[in-house]
Design an enzyme around this catalytic site. Structure first.
Site, mmCIF file in Angstrom:
data_model
loop_
_atom_site.group_PDB
_atom_site.id
_atom_site.type_symbol
_atom_site.label_atom_id
_atom_site.label_comp_id
_atom_site.label_asym_id
_atom_site.label_seq_id
_atom_site.Cartn_x
_atom_site.Cartn_y
_atom_site.Cartn_z
ATOM 1 N N HIS A 150 -6.103 -6.330 -1.605
ATOM 2 C CA HIS A 150 -5.011 -5.443 -1.205
ATOM 3 C C HIS A 150 -3.898 -6.206 -0.496
ATOM 4 O O HIS A 150 -4.115 -6.828 0.541
ATOM 5 C CB HIS A 150 -5.583 -4.362 -0.292
ATOM 6 N N ASP A 174 -8.664 -5.329 -5.555
ATOM 7 C CA ASP A 174 -8.184 -4.172 -4.807
ATOM 8 C C ASP A 174 -8.431 -2.869 -5.558
ATOM 9 O O ASP A 174 -7.968 -2.687 -6.687
ATOM 10 C CB ASP A 174 -6.684 -4.357 -4.537
ATOM 11 N N SER A 212 0.853 -1.182 0.000
ATOM 12 C CA SER A 212 0.000 0.000 0.000
ATOM 13 C C SER A 212 0.900 1.247 0.000
ATOM 14 O O SER A 212 1.818 1.338 -0.816
ATOM 15 C CB SER A 212 -0.959 -0.024 1.194
#
Length: 449
Positions: free
Chosen positions: A418, A393, A128
């Site tokens: 994710h 995601d 991320s």
């Protein structure tokens, strides 16, 4: 579990007149290391750094395969790594991705001498936001980082991240027909009930709201709709990601679970099913009622004392979105089922109300443009980076999927969410996910030769 360790960092790496320092937390695991092996560095992101990742996760398998030394560092301003006495808006001026990258660069130099690792190859890891940092560390400090794994990394900064709901609805649609349609029908019903006092009372009861609805308070209404959408957004983002090993709650709730509720007509009308999803999420996170009041949210985010906030990392991360990235998950996309009640103006208003008068869309866009200019956005030019992204995601919309610079690799994993490839392997993993982990391991092997 590894113990906390500390390194002295400069408060401001870019101003030699500022001589203030602070203590940054890090962990080390040398149980797999053999002399001459590579060094793996896990970069912390927008939350506290714990020791769990030092003994578990896919990178542990890579460390065992290549006899690697493991380090992880906590991002400045998160967890226990405090460069300033508090988080006042003035003191947050030292919170940026550039400062964090400079922390990492200094940390590498520090470890090279402290742990006698001067000639070893270094590989950075992150997921991320910290996945972006991993890629940017390789871009900005190629003499220190020999390769980077940048999982689910948003590289393009945007003020209006309306694609977030686009991917959300597409991911919900993978469960079959009826889920998005049910959400849209429920959203229409909520809009209708808002128009009358009796209807607002009904909504308060059905959705277990902590307070009465003031129809004149547009920010409260925006926050309510945003919260109801978030019930689905969060589940989609982390769908089946094997994060249960960290001890967090909610890992068992998947988009299949939510869509099963939304398509179960035996529960009643779509509005009731939407409320049932909300009740499930409140129960899962041990919340007695849904606090949708905008003022309450802002007051929580204004808390600048390190020890008094119930939202670890919230004030800091929103500051970074207001100054560097945007990433505002708005309702501005017309073709999505959650309504249009939380537009860009709602998110810009939060920046202004939390941090002060100076924030507006122009200022936020200036910071975003600087970020994209500084790092190259999706046109990043650096070799030996792997960019894994999952189709479920939402953040893959801002990631690197193609047009790669020479020597870098993109992997698009159909059916994962994710950061899925970072988590420990599980028997339920789809073949594409297993193959991705193998590909990353082979790439690392090539980089450290």
């Amino acid at each position: 579990m590894p113990s906390e360790m500390w390194v002295t960092q400069r408060q401001d790496h870019f101003n030699d007149a500022n001589t203030k320092t602070w203590q940054q937390k890090y962990y080390v695991n040398d149980q797999y290391y053999r002399k001459g092996g590579p060094v793996f560095l896990m970069l912390g992101g927008e939350g506290p750094l714990g020791p769990t990742w030092m003994v578990d996760g896919a990178w542990i398998d890579y460390a065992q395969a290549y006899n690697a030394m493991l380090f992880s560092i906590e991002h400045r301003y998160y967890g226990k790594s405090h460069p300033t006495p508090d988080m006042s808006t003035e003191n947050l001026q030292y919170l940026s991705s550039e400062q964090a990258l400079a922390d990492s660069a200094y940390f590498i130099q520090y470890c090279k001498y402290k742990f006698e690792l001067q000639d070893n190859k270094w590989i950075s890891f992150g997921g991320s936001y910290s996945g972006s940092l991993s890629a940017w560390l390789r871009l900005k400090y190629p003499h220190l980082i020999d390769g980077a794994v940048a999982t689910s990394a948003p590289l393009l900064a945007v003020i209006d991240f309306k694609e977030y709901l686009d991917v959300t609805q597409a991911s919900l649609a993978t469960t079959g027909s009826g889920c998005n349609e049910g959400i849209e029908e429920a959203t229409t019903a909520v809009e209708k009930l808002l128009q009358t006092e009796d209807g607002r009372g009904q909504l308060k009861k059905m959705f277990k709201l902590c307070d009465d609805i003031d129809i004149e308070n547009k920010l409260d209404i925006a926050n309510l709709f945003s919260n109801l959408a978030n019930n689905f957004e969060e589940v989609v983002q982390y769908n089946k990601d094997n994060r249960g090993f960290e001890g967090g709650v909610g890992a068992n709730i998947t988009l299949d679970v939510l869509c099963d509720i939304m398509t179960d007509t035996s529960r009643g009308l779509a509005l009731q099913r939407y409320a049932d999803v909300n009740s499930l999420m409140l129960s899962t996170y041990s919340e007695k009622c849904l606090d949708f009041l905008y003022y309450n949210m802002i007051e929580e985010m204004r808390i600048s004392d390190w020890n008094k906030t119930d939202s670890p990392g919230g004030r800091q991360w929103v500051y970074q979105t207001c100054t560097e990235f945007g990433f505002f998950q708005t309702s501005d996309l017309v073709e999505q089922p959650f309504g249009q009640r939380f537009p860009l103006s709602f998110w810009v208003q939060q920046c202004k109300d939390i941090y002060g008068y100076r924030f507006n869309a122009d200022l936020i866009n200036a910071g975003i443009n600087r970020t994209n200019t500084n790092y190259g956005a999706k046109n990043i030019k650096a070799s030996r980076i792997v960019f894994p992204n999952g189709s479920i995601d939402q953040w893959h919309a801002l990631g690197k999927l193609d047009n790669l610079p020479a020597g870098s690799t993109a992997i698009f994993i159909n059916g994962t969410a994710h950061c899925a490839n970072m988590y420990p392997a599980a028997p339920t993993d789809i073949p594409e996910l297993t193959q991705t982990r193998m590909t990353i391991q082979k790439l690392i092997g090539a980089w450290i030769q």
